[in-house]
Each structure stands twice: as C-alpha cells, then as structure tokens.
Enzyme design. Structure first.
Site, mmCIF file in Angstrom:
data_model
loop_
_atom_site.group_PDB
_atom_site.id
_atom_site.type_symbol
_atom_site.label_atom_id
_atom_site.label_comp_id
_atom_site.label_asym_id
_atom_site.label_seq_id
_atom_site.Cartn_x
_atom_site.Cartn_y
_atom_site.Cartn_z
ATOM 1 N N LYS A 44 103.724 2.868 26.999
ATOM 2 C CA LYS A 44 105.129 2.467 26.832
ATOM 3 C C LYS A 44 105.294 0.960 26.583
ATOM 4 C CE LYS A 44 107.126 6.524 27.724
ATOM 5 N NZ LYS A 44 106.028 7.401 27.398
ATOM 6 N N LYS A 46 102.815 -1.010 25.555
ATOM 7 C CA LYS A 46 101.840 -1.464 24.550
ATOM 8 C C LYS A 46 101.104 -2.725 25.013
ATOM 9 C CE LYS A 46 103.434 1.855 22.027
ATOM 10 N NZ LYS A 46 102.768 3.122 22.372
#
Ligand code: C2G
Length: 131
Positions: A44, A46
């Site tokens: 989520k 990254k």
C-alpha cells in the site's frame, strides 16, 4: 489518562522520528505508535524497508516516549483504533497536513512540523552515493 496515537513506518529510525515522538508524548500521558507492517509498506505504501516490522517494533519499544506499539496494516483502521484504544489525540507530521481531518469527529487531530533536513529516503541515497 490522555492517550495519543501516531502512525508510521519509522524505518532507519532517526532524530526526525524521535522529535515527532517526543512532541507527541508531550501532548498526553500515553503514546501508542501504530507501526506499518512489512506487507502494508510493500503493498500500500510502496515502501521497501531496511528493517523488518519486528526489528522496527523493537527499536520503537526502546524509546522512552513510546508506551505501546501496534501494527498498522490498513489505511482504514484509524477510526476503529481511536475508539478501541480510547485515544484523545491523533498526531502526525505536517507532511500529512489535512489528510486526516476526518478523524476530528472522533478525537483531536494535531499535525506537528516535520524535522526538515532528515529523511529515511535521504539517508538511503547518501549511503548509496558513498559506495
Ligand atoms: N517525520 C518527521 N520528520 C522527519 C521524518 C519523519 O517529523 N524528518 C515524521 C512523519 O511526519 C511521521 C513520522 O515521523 O509523522 C513517521 O514518518 P514515516 O515513517 O515516514 O511515516 P509515514 O510513511 O508518513 O507513515 O497512516 C499514516 C502513515 O503510516 C504515515
């Protein structure tokens, strides 16, 4: 007891993080840190972390300002966390200014100034340049 909560990845823990945690604790008596899990970071946020969740958790638990570390594994858990832990104040750095104002109907929301000249990304980049 005034309970504070904050959220983050806290990878490569540095004095910017400590400044945030110190000021957050000053706002109350009990500070909860919701620490982004490895999956949440990868999928989520990254973010690829240097330290694992367990390692980052141990580091945070060693900080005098931190009373409890819980996992952050979704963007949507904040309202339920505030109610479950009877939190009075949500705190986060002002790089998130305004993003969590929806929490104002559940608790106080405070954005604290970030420590300007340090970031995990910058540390990683400077270490890369040194190679
Ligand atoms: N921070 C700071 N000064 C810095 C770097 C970070 O005050 N130089 C603060 C951030 O504003 C944040 C906390 O330290 O409040 C943790 O930073 P990150 O690990 O980068 O957290 P972030 O990825 O922003 O995660 O659901 C919310 C997210 O999990 C927040």
């Amino acid at each position: 007891m005034k309970k504070i909560i904050t959220y983050g990845t806290f990878d490569l823990l540095h004095y910017g993080h400590i400044n945030l945690l110190r000021r957050a604790k000053k706002l109350g008596d009990y500070l909860i840190v919701a620490l982004s899990t490895d999956e949440f970071n990868r999928e989520k946020k990254k973010k690829e972390c240097y330290f694992t969740y367990e390692q980052r958790k141990k580091l945070l638990e060693a900080i005098r300002y931190v009373d409890l570390v819980i996992p952050e594994d979704s963007w949507e858990q904040k309202v339920s966390d505030v109610h479950e832990f009877r939190v009075n104040t949500f705190v986060i750095g002002d790089d998130w200014e305004g993003k969590f104002d929806f929490l104002k109907e559940h608790c106080e929301v405070v954005y604290l100034t970030r420590t300007p000249e340090i970031s995990t990304t910058q540390i990683k980049e400077q270490l890369k340049d040194k190679k």
